[in-house]
Each structure stands twice: as structure tokens, then as C-alpha cells.
Write a protein that holds these residues in place. Structure first.
Motif, PDB file in Angstrom:
ATOM      1  N   THR A 157      -1.647   4.296  -1.214  1.00  0.00           N
ATOM      2  CA  THR A 157      -3.048   4.145  -1.575  1.00  0.00           C
ATOM      3  C   THR A 157      -3.921   4.758  -0.491  1.00  0.00           C
ATOM      4  OG1 THR A 157      -2.511   2.096  -2.735  1.00  0.00           O
ATOM      5  CG2 THR A 157      -4.826   2.450  -2.166  1.00  0.00           C
ATOM      6  N   GLU A 203      -2.997   3.553   3.301  1.00  0.00           N
ATOM      7  CA  GLU A 203      -1.758   4.140   3.807  1.00  0.00           C
ATOM      8  C   GLU A 203      -1.868   4.516   5.281  1.00  0.00           C
ATOM      9  OE1 GLU A 203      -0.747   8.001   2.150  1.00  0.00           O
ATOM     10  OE2 GLU A 203      -2.871   8.401   1.896  1.00  0.00           O
ATOM     11  N   THR A 252      -3.614   9.433  -8.390  1.00  0.00           N
ATOM     12  CA  THR A 252      -4.080   8.051  -8.480  1.00  0.00           C
ATOM     13  C   THR A 252      -2.905   7.130  -8.773  1.00  0.00           C
ATOM     14  OG1 THR A 252      -4.568   8.282 -10.835  1.00  0.00           O
ATOM     15  CG2 THR A 252      -6.395   8.684  -9.304  1.00  0.00           C
ATOM     16  N   ASP A 253      -3.087   5.862  -8.398  1.00  0.00           N
ATOM     17  CA  ASP A 253      -2.164   4.805  -8.788  1.00  0.00           C
ATOM     18  C   ASP A 253      -3.011   3.638  -9.286  1.00  0.00           C
ATOM     19  OD1 ASP A 253      -3.109   3.480  -6.520  1.00  0.00           O
ATOM     20  OD2 ASP A 253      -1.230   3.558  -5.431  1.00  0.00           O
ATOM     21  N   ASP A 296      -4.255   1.263  -7.866  1.00  0.00           N
ATOM     22  CA  ASP A 296      -5.304   0.864  -6.929  1.00  0.00           C
ATOM     23  C   ASP A 296      -6.354   1.940  -6.697  1.00  0.00           C
ATOM     24  OD1 ASP A 296      -4.182  -1.696  -6.469  1.00  0.00           O
ATOM     25  OD2 ASP A 296      -2.696  -0.786  -5.135  1.00  0.00           O
ATOM     26  N   ALA A 298       0.817  -1.212   0.000  1.00  0.00           N
ATOM     27  CA  ALA A 298       0.000   0.000   0.000  1.00  0.00           C
ATOM     28  C   ALA A 298       0.848   1.260   0.000  1.00  0.00           C
ATOM     29  CB  ALA A 298      -0.939   0.014   1.200  1.00  0.00           C
ATOM     30  N   ALA A 307      -4.646   8.144  -4.497  1.00  0.00           N
ATOM     31  CA  ALA A 307      -3.360   8.011  -3.805  1.00  0.00           C
ATOM     32  C   ALA A 307      -2.890   9.357  -3.283  1.00  0.00           C
ATOM     33  CB  ALA A 307      -2.310   7.436  -4.757  1.00  0.00           C
TER      34      ALA A 307
END
Length: 163
Positions: free
Chosen positions: A141, A145, A113-114, A116, A57, A119
């Protein structure tokens, strides 16, 4: 008794393997050190160290840079994030000057964003001396996180200048 000794030795070996680990940055001529927490995967890179939480994460890296080349290093860090599929929402940028373990630092953060989803992304520039700086790169994330707040804090507070 033999089984007890074998069990005790195995427990000692496992507890030693799971403990936090100290790293020198760079390993051959250290200018700084950092401790990665138990359970994190850590790998030395050409210019420092990168680590990932056990659940992937959170990504955290620390790289050495010449203080005079920080603009180039920041561009390389942002490019690296993009190559990892991290998209920065530039409208959310926040900057702050402060100290990190007694050293001058500039913190930059963004939302983005990532792979997942949403972010948190951040860079920190820490001036160690007139020649050397550290660049901290972070992304995590959203929601996940938060579970690693204490670990992230321990990483950041563990950073020490070698001088």
C-alpha cells in the motif's frame, strides 16, 4: 528467585518467538533459502513461501519455478495478484535487469491499486541455475509500505541459493 527464573524464561521464550525465521524453498528439496523478519506472518505454499507485514501493508512471496517455464509462472503470478484484488496499471510498467545476491535477475514494477487504494506492485525473476528460478511477488500500500523498507530489504538480501 523462582519468580525471576519464570520471568526470565518467559522473556526468552517471547524473544525467541519474535525473531526472524529462516525457510527453505521448497522445504523438502531446497534450492534456496529466505529469512522472514520478526513480526511478519509467513506461510509455506505449494511452491514456496508467502509473508505479510504485521500491519498487512506489504505482501511478499517467493516461489520456485522451472527456468524454462518462467513465462507461464509470470502469467500465474499476475493472475494471483488480480484474484487478490490488485489491479496493475500496465502503462506504468518498468523493467530492469540486474543481479540479486550474485544471480541474474529481471525486475518488473508497476503502479496500481489494491483494496486500500494506490499500491506498488513488483515481480522479480531470479535465475538460480540452468533449471531453477525464483519468482518474487510483491505489493504494498502506497505510503504504508515505506515503513517496511528495511524489512523488505532484509528479505531480499536474505535470499540465498542452496547450492
Amino acid at each position: 528467585m523462582k519468580h525471576f527464573l519464570m520471568a526470565a524464561a518467559a522473556a526468552l521464550l517471547l524473544s525467541t518467538a519474535a525473531q526472524a525465521k529462516d525457510f527453505n524453498i521448497p522445504s523438502e528439496k531446497p534450492v534456496a533459502s529466505i529469512t522472514m523478519p520478526e513480526g511478519w506472518t509467513a506461510n509455506e505454499t505449494d511452491s514456496g513461501l508467502e509473508g505479510t507485514s504485521a500491519d498487512s501493508a506489504v505482501y511478499f512471496a517467493v516461489d520456485i519455478s522451472e527456468a524454462a517455464a518462467l513465462d507461464k509462472t509470470i502469467q500465474e503470478s499476475v493472475k494471483f495478484l488480480e484474484e487478490q484484488g490488485v489491479k496493475i496499471d500496465e502503462k506504468t510498467e518498468k523493467q530492469k535487469q540486474d543481479k540479486l545476491n550474485g544471480k541474474d535477475a529481471v525486475f518488473v514494477s508497476w503502479a496500481g491499486t489494491d483494496k486500500d487504494g494506490p499500491a506498488t506492485i513488483g515481480l522479480a525473476l531470479v535465475l538460480l541455475d540452468e533449471k531453477n528460478a525464483l519468482v518474487l511477488t510483491y505489493w504494498g500500500t502506497k505510503g504504508e509500505e515505506d515503513k517496511h523498507g528495511a524489512e523488505i530489504n532484509s528479505i531480499v538480501t536474505s535470499i540465498k541459493s542452496a547450492k
